[in-house]
Scaffold this active site. Structure first.
Site, PDB file in Angstrom:
ATOM      1  N   HIS A 110      -7.312  -6.119  -0.431  1.00 40.87           N
ATOM      2  CA  HIS A 110      -6.150  -5.284  -0.135  1.00 40.87           C
ATOM      3  C   HIS A 110      -5.382  -5.816   1.086  1.00 40.87           C
ATOM      4  CE1 HIS A 110      -3.848  -1.642  -0.572  1.00 40.87           C
ATOM      5  NE2 HIS A 110      -4.105  -1.247   0.664  1.00 40.87           N
ATOM      6  N   ASP A 155      -9.248  -5.871  -4.746  1.00 45.60           N
ATOM      7  CA  ASP A 155      -8.698  -4.698  -4.068  1.00 45.60           C
ATOM      8  C   ASP A 155      -9.219  -3.422  -4.725  1.00 45.60           C
ATOM      9  OD1 ASP A 155      -7.163  -2.798  -2.747  1.00 45.60           O
ATOM     10  OD2 ASP A 155      -5.249  -3.490  -3.566  1.00 45.60           O
ATOM     11  N   SER A 198       0.836  -1.196   0.000  1.00 47.92           N
ATOM     12  CA  SER A 198       0.000   0.000   0.000  1.00 47.92           C
ATOM     13  C   SER A 198       0.881   1.261   0.000  1.00 47.92           C
ATOM     14  CB  SER A 198      -0.972  -0.032   1.177  1.00 47.92           C
ATOM     15  OG  SER A 198      -2.036   0.869   0.992  1.00 47.92           O
TER      16      SER A 198
END
Length: 312
Positions: free
Chosen positions: A286, A256, A157
């Protein structure tokens, strides 16, 4: 007047007076005892800022009196630049497992968080970890078998975003003391003022709101999602610098919300002439590897990373 809430999520609440509340999930202590193929300890990169990290070594580093030189993975946790820590239980087990699976030394960096420390502080702190790494190879026993010519940058991320920017800083620094062979962004976090197709859908309202909130807390005052740390098209990188950019293995997940951004990132790099591979994990969301570090899908991700690391 009482301060008002300017941003909140499950893990953070930011107020108009600059104060921040963070809600910390379960954490894991460092352990010098060999456990599940690895052991780890906490280190200080810069006590004044402060910047800390957790250092993982695999069983391979302890099995013989003089093990062969080991590759080094420098990992940057996710959390929208505002939350997260290498001490979180999911990161602890994922990175320990990665160290064991890839027979690599892993340095997981706790950079300073926004909104107290807005970008580019996270980039600066994270690049400082490379300098620290090179300075410790003689004095830190766990790093004496680390191979500074085989360093890999990874993160999930926001950490995938950081890995990208640290790679650029390494290219631009003629005194960079390590050789970055490759970067491995997992579900990387980029953005722009222009919405993707998924971001315009009605069912994405809550995720868009959360995403915008993290970016607003992270970018410098007066900036928006076209900030050059966020929007790939706004990054001022020379062609000669792209020519020296390391190989990249990008991971995305089928379900995601940020999948489109990850695919766009891979395509963007390809257009710049960078050697890129894109791997999609089916039926996952995610950062699933943090929430389920012992799952078969996570082990598959670690094995893919292992193959990439040992291809150099």
């Amino acid at each position: 007047m009482e301060p008002t809430v300017i941003g909140s999520s499950e893990f953070v609440k930011a107020y108009s007076d600059g104060s921040v509340e963070r809600f910390i999930p379960e954490t894991a202590p460092a352990s010098l005892v060999l456990y599940d193929g690895f052991k780890c300890k906490d280190v200080t990169i810069d006590p004044l800022k402060p910047i800390t990290a957790r250092l993982f070594i695999p069983i391979a580093a302890t099995a013989t009196a003089k093990p062969p030189p080991l590759p080094i993975v420098v990992y940057f946790h996710g959390g929208g630049f505002c939350i997260g820590s290498t001490t979180w239980l999911g990161y602890h087990h994922f990175l320990g497992g990665l160290s064991d699976a890839s027979e690599s030394i892993v340095l997981s960096v706790d950079y300073r968080l926004a909104p107290e420390n807005k970008l580019p502080v996270a980039y600066e702190d994270s690049y400082a970890s490379l300098i620290w790494l090179s300075q410790q190879t003689l004095s830190e026993p766990w790093l004496q078998n680390g191979d500074l010519s085989r360093v890999f940058l990874s993160g999930d991320s926001a950490g995938g975003n950081i890995a990208h920017h640290v790679a650029i800083r390494a290219i631009r620094d003629p005194q960079c003391p390590v050789r970055v062979c490759g970067i491995v962004p997992i579900h990387p976090y980029f953005g722009s003022e222009k919405r993707t197709e998924l971001e315009t859908k009605a069912e994405s309202v809550d995720e868009v709101k959360s995403n915008d909130m993290f970016w607003s807390l992270s970018v410098p005052e007066g900036s928006n999602r076209d900030y050059n740390g966020c929007n790939l098209e706004k990054m001022l990188v020379l062609k000669s610098e792209w020519n020296r950019f390391p190989d990249v293995l990008v991971f995305v997940a089928e379900f995601d919300f940020l999948k489109e951004r990850g695919v766009e990132y891979a395509e963007f790099l390809k257009k710049k002439g960078v050697n890129v591979k894109l791997f999609e994990t089916k039926d996952e969301k995610h950062v699933f590897h943090v929430f389920r570090p012992d799952s078969e899908e996570t082990k598959s991700l670690q094995n893919q990373m292992n193959e990439f690391i040992h291809s150099f």
